[in-house]
Design a protein around this motif. Structure first.
Motif, PDB file in Angstrom:
ATOM      1  N   ILE A 169      16.024  59.560  77.355  1.00 40.63           N
ATOM      2  CA  ILE A 169      16.952  60.613  76.963  1.00 40.63           C
ATOM      3  C   ILE A 169      18.358  60.141  77.317  1.00 40.63           C
ATOM      4  O   ILE A 169      18.732  60.067  78.493  1.00 40.63           O
ATOM      5  CB  ILE A 169      16.661  61.942  77.694  1.00 40.63           C
ATOM      6  N   PHE A 183      22.349  68.391  76.112  1.00 36.81           N
ATOM      7  CA  PHE A 183      20.907  68.289  76.318  1.00 36.81           C
ATOM      8  C   PHE A 183      20.160  69.575  75.985  1.00 36.81           C
ATOM      9  O   PHE A 183      19.120  69.549  75.332  1.00 36.81           O
ATOM     10  CB  PHE A 183      20.588  67.862  77.751  1.00 36.81           C
ATOM     11  N   SER A 203      15.242  59.897  81.855  1.00 36.19           N
ATOM     12  CA  SER A 203      16.565  60.467  81.587  1.00 36.19           C
ATOM     13  C   SER A 203      17.635  59.606  82.224  1.00 36.19           C
ATOM     14  O   SER A 203      17.533  59.233  83.395  1.00 36.19           O
ATOM     15  CB  SER A 203      16.647  61.885  82.158  1.00 36.19           C
ATOM     16  N   MET A 206      20.851  60.821  81.905  1.00 35.51           N
ATOM     17  CA  MET A 206      21.937  61.802  81.822  1.00 35.51           C
ATOM     18  C   MET A 206      22.438  62.137  83.222  1.00 35.51           C
ATOM     19  O   MET A 206      21.648  62.280  84.156  1.00 35.51           O
ATOM     20  CB  MET A 206      21.445  63.097  81.158  1.00 35.51           C
ATOM     21  N   ILE A 233      14.775  69.243  83.127  1.00 36.22           N
ATOM     22  CA  ILE A 233      14.254  68.422  82.022  1.00 36.22           C
ATOM     23  C   ILE A 233      12.799  68.801  81.740  1.00 36.22           C
ATOM     24  O   ILE A 233      12.399  68.972  80.584  1.00 36.22           O
ATOM     25  CB  ILE A 233      14.375  66.923  82.355  1.00 36.22           C
ATOM     26  N   VAL A 262       8.538  62.891  84.282  1.00 38.37           N
ATOM     27  CA  VAL A 262       9.961  62.603  84.077  1.00 38.37           C
ATOM     28  C   VAL A 262      10.477  61.690  85.190  1.00 38.37           C
ATOM     29  O   VAL A 262      10.249  61.937  86.376  1.00 38.37           O
ATOM     30  CB  VAL A 262      10.803  63.898  84.057  1.00 38.37           C
ATOM     31  N   ARG A 300      14.183  60.207  86.468  1.00 36.56           N
ATOM     32  CA  ARG A 300      15.626  60.439  86.295  1.00 36.56           C
ATOM     33  C   ARG A 300      16.392  59.256  86.871  1.00 36.56           C
ATOM     34  O   ARG A 300      16.162  58.840  88.005  1.00 36.56           O
ATOM     35  CB  ARG A 300      16.031  61.729  87.012  1.00 36.56           C
TER      36      ARG A 300
END
Length: 267
Positions: free
Chosen positions: A68, A75, A94, A96, A104, A113, A115
Motif C-alpha cells: 500500500i 487511504f 503498508s 504510508m 489498516i 499487515v 507496516r
C-alpha cells in the motif's frame, strides 16, 4: 512471489525498481496499480514486462504481497472504494506514514499487515526503513519482507509499533531537514560573494566528507565538533550564534512536530 503495488508514485516505483534490479521477483510477477489513467503509458515504458492497471480495472487481485503506497490522506477513500477483495492468503505491506496497523486491518478487513516507514534515499538504494508487524505473521514471511526492504537500503525491525511515528519524523522526513540546512549554507555562501555553483560544490563535498568522518570514526559527535572548533576561531563564532538562537532546540521541536503530525494522520 507475486507483488502488487497500490499507488505507483515515487516510493512505489522506487521499491518496484529495487525488487527487479536485484532479481527478487520476475517482471511478470509485478503488478503496478495507479489511480491515474494518464500514468499508465509512462509506467508501461518503465516496466514493459509488468502488469499496469488502474484501480477500476481490477476485479480480482492475485498477489502474495500487496504494497500500500498511496498517500496517507487518501487511504480511507482508497480502502472504502477498492473494487476487489484482498485474499486471506495475501500479506499487506503498508509504506504510508502515520496509518496504524489496526486502522489498516479495519479498513481493509484483513489481519495480516506489516507496516514500514522508508525514506526518499530508497530511490538510490540507500534508504533506511523501520518496520513492524501484526500478530500471526510467520517469521519466514517477515524474512521475505525484510529481504525486499533491504534491496532499497537497510531495514530495522521494531517490536513497538508506536516508535514508527518517531521513525517517520526522524528518518522518513529527515532528508528534507538536511536539504533545508544545506540550502541555508549555500545561500550564506552566495551572500559572501561565492558563485552559487561553487558554493554548492563546497557545501555538498563538505557534507559528504563529514558523513564519512562520522561513519569511520569511533569518536563522539562532541569530540568531532571540538576537532573543528578551536578556541576563539571561526567555527566557535558560528556555533555560539547557533546556540544563542537555540538552533538545536528549534530543530528538535520541528522533528517532534513531525511526529505529532504522523499521529494525527491516523485519526
Amino acid at each position: 512471489m507475486k507483488i502488487a503495488v497500490l499507488g505507483a508514485g515515487n516510493m512505489g516505483i522506487s521499491f518496484s525498481r529495487s525488487f527487479l534490479k536485484y532479481e527478487l521477483i520476475k517482471p511478470q510477477n509485478l503488478h503496478l496499480i495507479t489511480r491515474n489513467e494518464s500514468k499508465k503509458s509512462k509506467l508501461k515504458e518503465s516496466f514493459p514486462d509488468s502488469a499496469i492497471s488502474t484501480f477500476e480495472e481490477i476485479k480480482n487481485l492475485e498477489a502474495d504481497l500487496i504494497i500500500i503506497a498511496v498517500k496517507p490522506q487518501d487511504f480511507t477513500f482508497v480502502a472504502e472504494n477498492l473494487p476487489f477483495k484482498i485474499s486471506e492468503k495475501s500479506l499487506v505491506l503498508s509504506i504510508m506514514a502515520g496509518i496504524s496497523i489496526e486502522k489498516i486491518q479495519k479498513l481493509l478487513n484483513h489481519k495480516f499487515v506489516v507496516r514500514a516507514m522508508p525514506n526518499s534515499p530508497t530511490l538510490l538504494g540507500m534508504g533506511i526503513t523501520g518496520y513492524t508487524a501484526a500478530d500471526g505473521i510467520y517469521f519466514s514471511e517477515l524474512m521475505n519482507v525484510e529481504r525486499l526492504l533491504n534491496s532499497t537500503g537497510r531495514s530495522v525491525y521494531l517490536e513497538d509499533e508506536s516508535l514508527l511515528d518517531g521513525v517517520t519524523a526522524l528518518s522518513g522526513s529527515g532528508p528534507a531537514y538536511f536539504y533545508y540546512i544545506i540550502d541555508a549554507m549555500i545561500k550564506a555562501g552566495t551572500e559572501m560573494g561565492i558563485d552559487e555553483n561553487l558554493s554548492k560544490l563546497f557545501v555538498k563535498q563538505t557534507m559528504l566528507g563529514a558523513y564519512h568522518l562520522i561513519n569511520n570514526s569511533d569518536r563522539s559527535l562532541e569530540e568531532l565538533i571540538k576537532d573543528v572548533a578551536s578556541k576563539g576561531g571561526t567555527t566557535e563564532a558560528a556555533l555560539k550564534t547557533f546556540d544563542e538562537n537555540q538552533l538545536k532546540s528549534i530543530l528538535q521541536k520541528g522533528i517532534l512536530a513531525a511526529e505529532n503530525r504522523a499521529k494525527e494522520l491516523n485519526k
